[in-house]
Design a protein around this motif. Structure first.
Motif, PDB file in Angstrom:
ATOM      1  N   SER A 293       0.844  -1.280   0.029  1.00 19.84           N
ATOM      2  CA  SER A 293       0.106   0.083  -0.140  1.00 19.84           C
ATOM      3  C   SER A 293       0.768   1.205  -0.070  1.00 19.84           C
ATOM      4  O   SER A 293       0.468   2.202  -0.648  1.00 19.84           O
ATOM      5  CB  SER A 293      -1.047  -0.190   1.257  1.00 19.84           C
ATOM      6  N   PHE A 294       1.876   1.249   0.867  1.00 16.74           N
ATOM      7  CA  PHE A 294       2.953   2.452   1.123  1.00 16.74           C
ATOM      8  C   PHE A 294       3.469   2.623  -0.489  1.00 16.74           C
ATOM      9  O   PHE A 294       3.462   4.142  -1.057  1.00 16.74           O
ATOM     10  CB  PHE A 294       3.717   2.313   2.186  1.00 16.74           C
ATOM     11  N   VAL A 295       4.086   1.851  -1.031  1.00 17.02           N
ATOM     12  CA  VAL A 295       4.677   1.875  -2.341  1.00 17.02           C
ATOM     13  C   VAL A 295       3.798   2.465  -3.199  1.00 17.02           C
ATOM     14  O   VAL A 295       3.962   3.130  -4.275  1.00 17.02           O
ATOM     15  CB  VAL A 295       5.573   0.563  -2.612  1.00 17.02           C
ATOM     16  N   SER A 296       2.725   1.549  -3.473  1.00 16.56           N
ATOM     17  CA  SER A 296       1.618   1.878  -4.442  1.00 16.56           C
ATOM     18  C   SER A 296       1.412   3.233  -4.586  1.00 16.56           C
ATOM     19  O   SER A 296       1.070   3.814  -5.671  1.00 16.56           O
ATOM     20  CB  SER A 296       0.415   1.139  -4.348  1.00 16.56           C
ATOM     21  N   GLN A 297       0.718   3.988  -3.339  1.00 19.07           N
ATOM     22  CA  GLN A 297       0.371   5.068  -3.111  1.00 19.07           C
ATOM     23  C   GLN A 297       1.348   6.274  -3.586  1.00 19.07           C
ATOM     24  O   GLN A 297       1.493   7.188  -4.259  1.00 19.07           O
ATOM     25  CB  GLN A 297      -0.031   5.451  -1.766  1.00 19.07           C
ATOM     26  N   ASN A 298       2.765   5.739  -2.984  1.00 20.54           N
ATOM     27  CA  ASN A 298       3.898   6.953  -3.397  1.00 20.54           C
ATOM     28  C   ASN A 298       4.236   6.623  -4.685  1.00 20.54           C
ATOM     29  O   ASN A 298       4.625   7.746  -5.451  1.00 20.54           O
ATOM     30  CB  ASN A 298       5.172   6.744  -2.434  1.00 20.54           C
ATOM     31  N   TYR A 299       4.116   5.419  -5.416  1.00 23.92           N
ATOM     32  CA  TYR A 299       4.434   5.301  -6.859  1.00 23.92           C
ATOM     33  C   TYR A 299       3.388   6.263  -7.723  1.00 23.92           C
ATOM     34  O   TYR A 299       3.819   6.961  -8.619  1.00 23.92           O
ATOM     35  CB  TYR A 299       4.512   3.699  -7.079  1.00 23.92           C
ATOM     36  N   GLY A 300       2.198   6.105  -7.147  1.00 18.78           N
ATOM     37  CA  GLY A 300       1.156   6.872  -7.852  1.00 18.78           C
ATOM     38  C   GLY A 300       1.173   8.430  -7.730  1.00 18.78           C
ATOM     39  O   GLY A 300       1.398   9.094  -8.590  1.00 18.78           O
ATOM     40  N   ALA A 301       1.895   8.876  -6.783  1.00 18.73           N
ATOM     41  CA  ALA A 301       2.121  10.190  -6.552  1.00 18.73           C
ATOM     42  C   ALA A 301       3.460  10.681  -7.007  1.00 18.73           C
ATOM     43  O   ALA A 301       3.815  11.864  -6.705  1.00 18.73           O
ATOM     44  CB  ALA A 301       1.890  10.680  -4.860  1.00 18.73           C
TER      45      ALA A 301
END
Length: 453
Positions: A293-301
């Protein structure tokens, strides 16, 4: 939770602790099945219920992996603030949960005797094991809906409400176990019925939560449909993730078959030990889920600077959780196993497994966190293939070679295949990160600097 800003360690612990509690509660509630059966129905019923765990994981992991794809896709769109895409992803995810559940019910109910025969389940327990498995799979639609719904909530940083839902359904499971097995004497049938009724409650609660939600993840039952583009994105990430789960479950099923060869006493001890290990596994798995979840959100942002720190925080946390919980449970292993069975032989057989697994379980956590990092970055086939070779392949080779030697044909040698495969596969995932994932991040970071939005 906005995972793209703020102190990473504090946020990760805040996100992971409810997940950790959820996982541990889940294993404790599942352990209630084993405890009640072992104490009030006998060792043969305990072996029948316990021997199904590897097979259930094998059949269900492919579709549970799809919920990982839902988590990644929703989180990336949420991090990128793309509202319409989030809405479509949420509705597609729930539809996939419903479809997966119906399919699994058909497969499980029809194929139960065949699957158990393939696993060399002893004749004295196969009838009870088959009955338990068939009833268990009748509740699979509810299980899948809960998994996909919880994945949506985790994608936006909500791990507390799934914990509350699990607490309610788990308590119901324990109460029904006690009623069905002790006074009603329904044996494995009662345990299976208690499980599916509690699963239905958890699915109802997560659906009610999403339909009452006032944010962009709100579910409108009337608008439930599969968006083909979002389905492809979920499958692109989730299918390899599920494939990897199947790979691990397949190797565990082969291991279970080898364990079955030692008879019902060893099977019962192995089943009890697995539930104890589950406490440590879910404590570590919380950081695997956090990494995704953390990597996915930061990758999207496009917050690539934070991803590097997420890796170190995730590994530090999972090592501490695995080592601390593992050694603590190992110190009281015999007493804990005594909860499941009064048989000294069953307890001794369970301790053989615990001594090997709990002292090295942090290696599994380290491996899983690296898989979560890679999946959050959009890589899913690569960790699946790596795990296929490093985990499943190695374990099968181990059982076909080392275990077959007369001096090594023991329980302990079977269990040693786990830490060896964890260590080698973790190293392979590290190599994959430096060869593929880090160059991809650097390239996208430069592109974002060149073309700021």
């Amino acid at each position: 939770m906005d995972m793209t800003n703020g102190p990473i360690l504090k946020q990760m612990l805040s996100f992971a602790l409810p997940l950790m509690c959820s996982g541990i509660l889940q294993i404790l509630f599942n352990a209630a099945d084993v405890v009640v059966v072992g104490k009030f129905a006998g060792d043969s019923s305990l072996a029948a219920v316990g021997s199904n765990s590897a097979l259930i994981n094998l059949i269900t992991n492919l579709f549970i992996g799809l919920s990982v794809g839902a988590n990644v896709v929703v989180a990336q769109y949420y991090g990128a603030k793309q509202t319409e895409d989030v809405v479509k992803s949420v509705h597609t995810s729930i539809c996939l949960g419903l479809i997966s559940g119906v399919f699994l019910t058909v497969i499980g109910v029809i194929g139960a005797p065949f699957f158990l025969a393939l696993m060399q389940t002893p004749p004295e327990v196969i009838e009870k094991a088959s009955l338990y498995l068939r009833i268990f799979f009748l509740g699979m639609t509810a299980t899948m809906v809960y998994n996909f719904g919880s994945a949506v909530l985790r994608a936006v940083g909500d791990t507390k409400r799934p914990l509350y839902f699990l607490l309610g359904s788990g308590l119901l499971n324990v109460i029904l176990n006690l009623i069905f097995v002790i006074p009603l004497k329904m044996d494995v049938v009662g345990v299976a019925l208690a499980t599916i009724i509690s699963q239905m409650l958890s699915a109802f609660l997560v659906l009610r939560c999403l339909t009452k939600e006032d944010s962009i993840i709100r579910l409108d039952i009337k608008k439930l449909k599969v968006d083909s583009q979002k389905m492809r994105q979920i499958i692109r990430v989730g299918l390899p993730a599920g494939g990897q789960g199947v790979v691990f479950a397949l190797s565990n099923t082969v291991i279970q078959s080898s364990v079955n060869g030692f008879g019902a006493i060893v099977m019962a001890g192995n089943a009890a030990a697995q539930t104890v290990e589950g406490i440590v596994y879910f404590a570590m798995n919380a950081f695997y889920q956090s990494a995704i979840s953390f990597v996915s959100q930061n990758y999207g942002a496009k917050r690539f600077d934070r991803i590097k720190r997420i890796i170190f925080c995730g590994q530090f946390c999972v090592i501490f959780a695995g080592a601390f919980c593992g050694m603590l449970l190992l110190a009281f292993g015999a007493q804990v196993l005594g909860i499941y069975s009064d048989s000294a032989e069953v307890i001794a057989a369970g301790m053989v497994r615990l001594k090997v697994i709990l002292s090295t379980y942090y290696l599994c956590g380290m491996m899983d966190v690296m898989v979560g990092i890679l999946r959050g970055l959009g890589f899913s086939v690569m960790p699946m293939v790596t795990s296929l070779i490093g985990a499943c392949g190695l374990r099968l080779v181990w059982l076909a070679t080392v275990f077959q030697l007369p001096q090594f044909h023991t329980q302990k040698v079977i269990y040693l295949s786990y830490p060896v495969s964890w260590l080698i596969t973790f190293g392979a995932h590290i190599v994959c990160y430096f060869i593929k994932a880090r160059p991809k991040m650097r390239a996208e970071e430069k592109l974002a600097e060149t073309n700021p939005q």
